[in-house]
Design a protein around this motif. Structure first.
Motif, PDB file in Angstrom:
ATOM      1  N   SER A 145       1.024  -4.833  -8.449  1.00 19.64           N
ATOM      2  CA  SER A 145       0.082  -4.144  -7.570  1.00 19.64           C
ATOM      3  C   SER A 145       0.090  -2.639  -7.775  1.00 19.64           C
ATOM      4  O   SER A 145      -0.897  -1.959  -7.443  1.00 19.64           O
ATOM      5  CB  SER A 145       0.407  -4.462  -6.104  1.00 19.64           C
ATOM      6  N   CYS A 146       1.183  -2.095  -8.297  1.00 20.07           N
ATOM      7  CA  CYS A 146       1.295  -0.647  -8.478  1.00 20.07           C
ATOM      8  C   CYS A 146       0.957  -0.189  -9.899  1.00 20.07           C
ATOM      9  O   CYS A 146       0.703   1.004 -10.112  1.00 20.07           O
ATOM     10  CB  CYS A 146       2.701  -0.181  -8.120  1.00 20.07           C
TER      11      CYS A 146
ATOM     12  N   VAL B  25      -7.131  -2.195  -8.456  1.00 18.07           N
ATOM     13  CA  VAL B  25      -6.291  -2.759  -7.402  1.00 18.07           C
ATOM     14  C   VAL B  25      -7.145  -3.306  -6.258  1.00 18.07           C
ATOM     15  O   VAL B  25      -6.756  -4.276  -5.581  1.00 18.07           O
ATOM     16  CB  VAL B  25      -5.277  -1.713  -6.892  1.00 18.07           C
TER      17      VAL B  25
ATOM     18  N   GLY C 111       3.775   3.660  -8.578  1.00 21.70           N
ATOM     19  CA  GLY C 111       2.855   3.819  -9.698  1.00 21.70           C
ATOM     20  C   GLY C 111       3.070   5.123 -10.429  1.00 21.70           C
ATOM     21  O   GLY C 111       3.061   5.171 -11.676  1.00 21.70           O
TER      22      GLY C 111
ATOM     23  N   TYR D 203       2.197   1.860  -3.497  1.00 26.78           N
ATOM     24  CA  TYR D 203       1.229   1.990  -4.582  1.00 26.78           C
ATOM     25  C   TYR D 203       1.332   3.339  -5.300  1.00 26.78           C
ATOM     26  O   TYR D 203       1.477   3.386  -6.534  1.00 26.78           O
ATOM     27  CB  TYR D 203      -0.186   1.801  -4.039  1.00 26.78           C
ATOM     28  N   LYS D 204       1.305   4.410  -4.558  1.00 27.79           N
ATOM     29  CA  LYS D 204       1.316   5.724  -5.192  1.00 27.79           C
ATOM     30  C   LYS D 204       2.698   6.116  -5.710  1.00 27.79           C
ATOM     31  O   LYS D 204       2.821   6.474  -6.896  1.00 27.79           O
ATOM     32  CB  LYS D 204       0.784   6.784  -4.221  1.00 27.79           C
TER      33      LYS D 204
ATOM     34  N   ARG E 231      -2.141   2.027 -10.518  1.00 28.56           N
ATOM     35  CA  ARG E 231      -1.955   3.472 -10.301  1.00 28.56           C
ATOM     36  C   ARG E 231      -1.430   4.133 -11.573  1.00 28.56           C
ATOM     37  O   ARG E 231      -1.884   5.220 -11.951  1.00 28.56           O
ATOM     38  CB  ARG E 231      -0.969   3.688  -9.144  1.00 28.56           C
TER      39      ARG E 231
ATOM     40  N   ALA F 205       0.827  -1.209   0.000  1.00 23.51           N
ATOM     41  CA  ALA F 205       0.000   0.000   0.000  1.00 23.51           C
ATOM     42  C   ALA F 205       0.861   1.258   0.000  1.00 23.51           C
ATOM     43  O   ALA F 205       0.546   2.246  -0.680  1.00 23.51           O
ATOM     44  CB  ALA F 205      -0.935  -0.011   1.207  1.00 23.51           C
TER      45      ALA F 205
ATOM     46  N   TYR G 267      -7.769   2.661  -8.533  1.00 19.07           N
ATOM     47  CA  TYR G 267      -8.194   2.153  -7.227  1.00 19.07           C
ATOM     48  C   TYR G 267      -9.195   1.005  -7.383  1.00 19.07           C
ATOM     49  O   TYR G 267      -9.175   0.040  -6.623  1.00 19.07           O
ATOM     50  CB  TYR G 267      -8.806   3.273  -6.393  1.00 19.07           C
TER      51      TYR G 267
END
Length: 414
Positions: free
Chosen positions: A263-264, A283, A26, A22-23, A267, A19, A280
């Motif tokens: 997972s990223c 994911v 991404g 992620y940002k 994003r 988590a 969002y």
């Protein structure tokens, strides 16, 4: 209870780390694939390839680039294996026999990584590093490039180009995979994974016998093997071997590597289409599908022998135990990675069934690097198409109407 709590903490810390990445990761990948400037290494690579890095390609040219590069990669890797006995640092290994060499070449180039050989008894240092490890990088970069090209198709209007395959391939390798894999390899070495090009060595065992050991550059290959959701361990027992995956925390690291890019990428998708809510949504679906049932099944210790000892330990490396093994098995089957730290056929009925179910999902939760994203986007398109038919409206996704692809449209798009 202690095993259950350890499993919860293991999964919780992993999800938290993903988590947190992620940002920033991404967004970084968004900048990599949308930037217009090329660094010095990239410019040199384009010059050697004879590529005009500032030109854009229509889908036909992009697809031909993917196929041509893949064919050349297969031939190169096949030839490298067949010539192994003439290479330096071959450790006295003979040339890989033709059918196995072809199987391995196709497997690694397609990121299938079906391993029909014992690494330490079949391949020397050059084939492992210049052959298999290189394909671990570029096959992953190809998957990411295909995903990004699909996203550009959703994001762009009034153009029939999808970017440049060679630029996407080089940038994905140099700017994303190499830096992360380099850091991961250093961490694995710090944790006890070996990294050497030494020759065979003979050790005396505790019983007084002798055992010949084949050293390898394991840390560097383990890093990209997992980061690129590839597989193909140097040692026959793969990530259960202490020289590839020494401790519980290196096991956590390898699972993190298996899942972090896939997972990223949602994003990155959200940024490219101009709507982070889309990222969002994707994911979130990936996360809901991904974790839990296998861990519960293994920790519940169903069956006579597991109930007698309190947990299902058969086929697990004792350094990791049930929780760490179950998490690794879940991650590797959901990402279609040929990397294992336990024997899946020794899992409980429900736990093993979930691993098979993960494989049947088709790489979408979170899937392999690139493959997970474009697999999920394909499912999204099918969903809106079916929903549109049900309500009598023209199916539309991200502002793009889904209709028949006529021969006139194909000719217009090249």
């Amino acid at each position: 209870m202690s095993s259950t709590m350890a499993g919860i903490l293991f999964i919780g810390s992993l999800l938290l780390a993903l988590a947190l990445c992620y940002k920033p990761l991404g967004d970084y990948m968004f900048r990599v694939y949308t930037g217009t400037r090329h660094n010095a290494v990239e410019r040199l690579t384009y010059r050697l390839l004879g590529v005009n890095a500032d030109s854009e390609q229509r889908w036909g040219f992009y697809a031909r680039g993917v196929l041509a590069f893949s064919v050349l990669s297969i031939l190169f890797l096949y030839g490298l294996q067949r010539l192994q006995d003439h290479l330096f640092l071959s450790l006295g290994m003979e040339a890989v026999e033709p059918s196995l060499a072809w199987n391995t070449a196709v497997s690694f180039v397609t990121n299938t990584n079906w391993q029909a050989y014992s690494g330490e008894a079949t391949m020397g240092h050059v084939v492992q590093t210049a052959g298999l490890a290189v394909q671990n990088f570029v096959s992953a970069a190809v998957g990411m490039a295909v995903a990004i090209a699909l996203v550009r198709g959703f994001a762009r209007n009034k153009t029939d180009t999808l970017g440049n395959f060679w630029v996407d391939l080089v940038r994905g390798t140099i700017r994303i995979l190499l830096p992360i894999a380099f850091v991961a390899a250093l961490l694995l070495v710090a944790g006890g994974a070996i990294q050497t090009f030494a020759d065979h060595s003979t050790w005396t065992t505790l019983t007084g016998g002798e055992q010949t050991f084949t050293p390898a550059a394991a840390a560097s290959q383990e890093a990209i093997k997992d980061l690129g959701t590839n597989g193909g361990g140097i040692f026959n027992v793969n990530s259960a071997h202490p020289f590839e995956n020494p401790t519980s925390w290196t096991n956590w690291l390898t699972i993190f590597l298996l899942t972090v890019i896939a997972s990223c990428l949602p994003r990155t998708f959200g940024r490219m289409v101009g709507d982070n809510r889309q990222g969002y949504a994707i994911v979130s679906v990936m996360a809901i599908i991904s974790f839990g049932v296998t861990q519960w099944a293994e920790l519940s210790a169903s069956g006579t022998v597991p109930q007698a000892i309190g947990q299902a330990l058969e086929g697990r490396e004792t350094r990791f135990g049930v929780s760490n093994s179950g998490m690794f098995a879940t991650a590797t089957t959901l990402t279609s990675t040929g990397s294992v730290n336990s024997f899946h056929d020794s899992y409980t009925a429900v736990g093993g069934g979930m691993l098979i179910f993960n494989m049947l999902l088709g790489e979408v939760a979170p899937g392999g690097v690139g493959a997970g994203l474009y697999g999920m986007l394909i499912l999204a398109v099918i969903t809106v198409f079916v929903a549109g038919l049900m309500v009598g409206r023209t199916p539309e996704y991200l502002g793009k109407k889904i209709g028949p692809l006529t021969s006139e449209v194909l000719r217009a798009r090249g």
